[in-house]
Design a protein around this motif. Sequence first.
Motif, PDB file in Angstrom:
ATOM      1  N   THR A  52       8.970  -9.765  -0.883  1.00 25.75           N
ATOM      2  CA  THR A  52       7.338 -10.290  -0.037  1.00 25.75           C
ATOM      3  C   THR A  52       7.069  -9.500  -1.192  1.00 25.75           C
ATOM      4  O   THR A  52       6.867  -8.944  -2.872  1.00 25.75           O
ATOM      5  N   GLN A  56      -0.507  -9.192  -6.660  1.00 33.18           N
ATOM      6  CA  GLN A  56      -0.861 -10.126  -6.843  1.00 33.18           C
ATOM      7  C   GLN A  56      -2.585 -10.515  -8.726  1.00 33.18           C
ATOM      8  O   GLN A  56      -3.408  -9.803  -8.036  1.00 33.18           O
ATOM      9  N   SER A  58      -5.588 -10.953 -10.163  1.00 41.27           N
ATOM     10  CA  SER A  58      -7.015 -11.505  -9.513  1.00 41.27           C
ATOM     11  C   SER A  58      -7.902 -10.894 -11.661  1.00 41.27           C
ATOM     12  O   SER A  58      -8.564  -9.942 -11.770  1.00 41.27           O
ATOM     13  N   LEU A  64      -3.400  -5.101  -5.575  1.00 42.32           N
ATOM     14  CA  LEU A  64      -2.019  -5.264  -4.088  1.00 42.32           C
ATOM     15  C   LEU A  64      -2.353  -6.333  -3.223  1.00 42.32           C
ATOM     16  O   LEU A  64      -3.978  -6.607  -2.894  1.00 42.32           O
ATOM     17  N   THR A  65      -1.275  -6.640  -2.915  1.00 44.01           N
ATOM     18  CA  THR A  65      -1.441  -7.641  -1.450  1.00 44.01           C
ATOM     19  C   THR A  65      -1.315  -6.885  -0.222  1.00 44.01           C
ATOM     20  O   THR A  65      -1.382  -5.236  -0.396  1.00 44.01           O
ATOM     21  N   GLU A  66      -1.778  -7.685   1.113  1.00 42.18           N
ATOM     22  CA  GLU A  66      -1.310  -6.637   2.512  1.00 42.18           C
ATOM     23  C   GLU A  66      -0.371  -5.942   2.171  1.00 42.18           C
ATOM     24  O   GLU A  66      -0.303  -4.866   2.584  1.00 42.18           O
ATOM     25  N   ARG A  67       0.486  -6.622   1.984  1.00 39.49           N
ATOM     26  CA  ARG A  67       2.129  -6.034   2.633  1.00 39.49           C
ATOM     27  C   ARG A  67       2.223  -4.501   1.001  1.00 39.49           C
ATOM     28  O   ARG A  67       3.191  -3.906   1.835  1.00 39.49           O
ATOM     29  N   GLU A  69      -0.527  -2.671  -0.133  1.00 40.36           N
ATOM     30  CA  GLU A  69      -1.356  -1.848   0.395  1.00 40.36           C
ATOM     31  C   GLU A  69       0.085  -0.626   1.587  1.00 40.36           C
ATOM     32  O   GLU A  69      -0.310  -0.060   0.983  1.00 40.36           O
ATOM     33  N   VAL A  70       1.097  -1.195   1.952  1.00 39.99           N
ATOM     34  CA  VAL A  70       2.052  -0.408   3.291  1.00 39.99           C
ATOM     35  C   VAL A  70       2.792   0.036   1.929  1.00 39.99           C
ATOM     36  O   VAL A  70       3.047   0.689   2.694  1.00 39.99           O
ATOM     37  N   SER A  73       2.088   2.907   0.476  1.00 40.97           N
ATOM     38  CA  SER A  73       1.875   4.079   1.797  1.00 40.97           C
ATOM     39  C   SER A  73       2.864   5.060   1.376  1.00 40.97           C
ATOM     40  O   SER A  73       3.295   5.758   1.437  1.00 40.97           O
TER      41      SER A  73
END
Length: 293
Positions: A52, A56, A58, A64-67, A69-70, A73
């Motif tokens: 994935t 991205q 900006s 960070l994309t949502e994935r 961010e995961v 961590s």
Amino acid sequence: MSKRPVTFDSEALRSFVTGIELGSFVLAADRLGRSTSAVSAQLKKLEQQAGTDLVQKSGRHLILTERGEVMLSYARRILSLNDDASAALRAGVPGGSLSVGMQEDFGEILLPAILGQFTRTHPQVQISASITRNRQLLEGIRHNEFDLALCWQAEETLLFPSSQSLGRVPLRWIGTANFPVSEMLASGEPLPLLVFEAPCLMRSAATAALDRAGIPWRIAFTSRSLSGIWAATSAGLGVTLRTGFGLPASLHCLSELPAAGDVGISLHQSETLPGEAARHLKEAIIAFFAHAG
């Protein structure tokens, strides 16, 4: 048959984390001693392994994309375990005990960032940490009560042959966001200072800077502890002069007052410094401040 889990590349993880933390993969390449293209290739490799997109565009920036961010961590946790394991294997298994003294300003960052990791990688070593003021720290080193002491650099610290400079940091005027500094300067009202009991390097620096600028002042509050200074500052009783170390989120650096210079940081060691464990802790403290600088 169940699908085998992906084994993420640790160097790709480190490039990813460093790029995000520095806000630039160009800066990450410089920090890691790699080319920008090599770091970009590692990011692509990590995204392929993850299956994935992790970042991205900006505008001109990558976010960070949502994935992503995961992944960030987990990447931090993976690298932390990796670095702990590496440090533990390099360190061997020294035992014994260490006594460390430090200024209260450093307690919030040094305890979790350095001593926490050190105790995980050297579980056989018993550490006692004391937080006190410069004079007590230097007396403790002089009488071998501390193995290591992290102090503000003063003239008397130069008398210690075992002293090592860790750099200099700027002094900042600190107060609440709505403290009426400009109004006081315009009216000529004495500026209320919140300071440690004398003698104190930053107390002297504060009054000297104001005297040079012709700004009247008064001692509005004295304390024996930094927590007392922060509490009085948060209550709006006046302003104080400190570094950015341990600055509470509720307080702000004030730009209306004259520059007060900077202050050095010194690491001292006892003349009877223990062996391997103390050497590793000393190296960790030096590395931390080199990175912070």
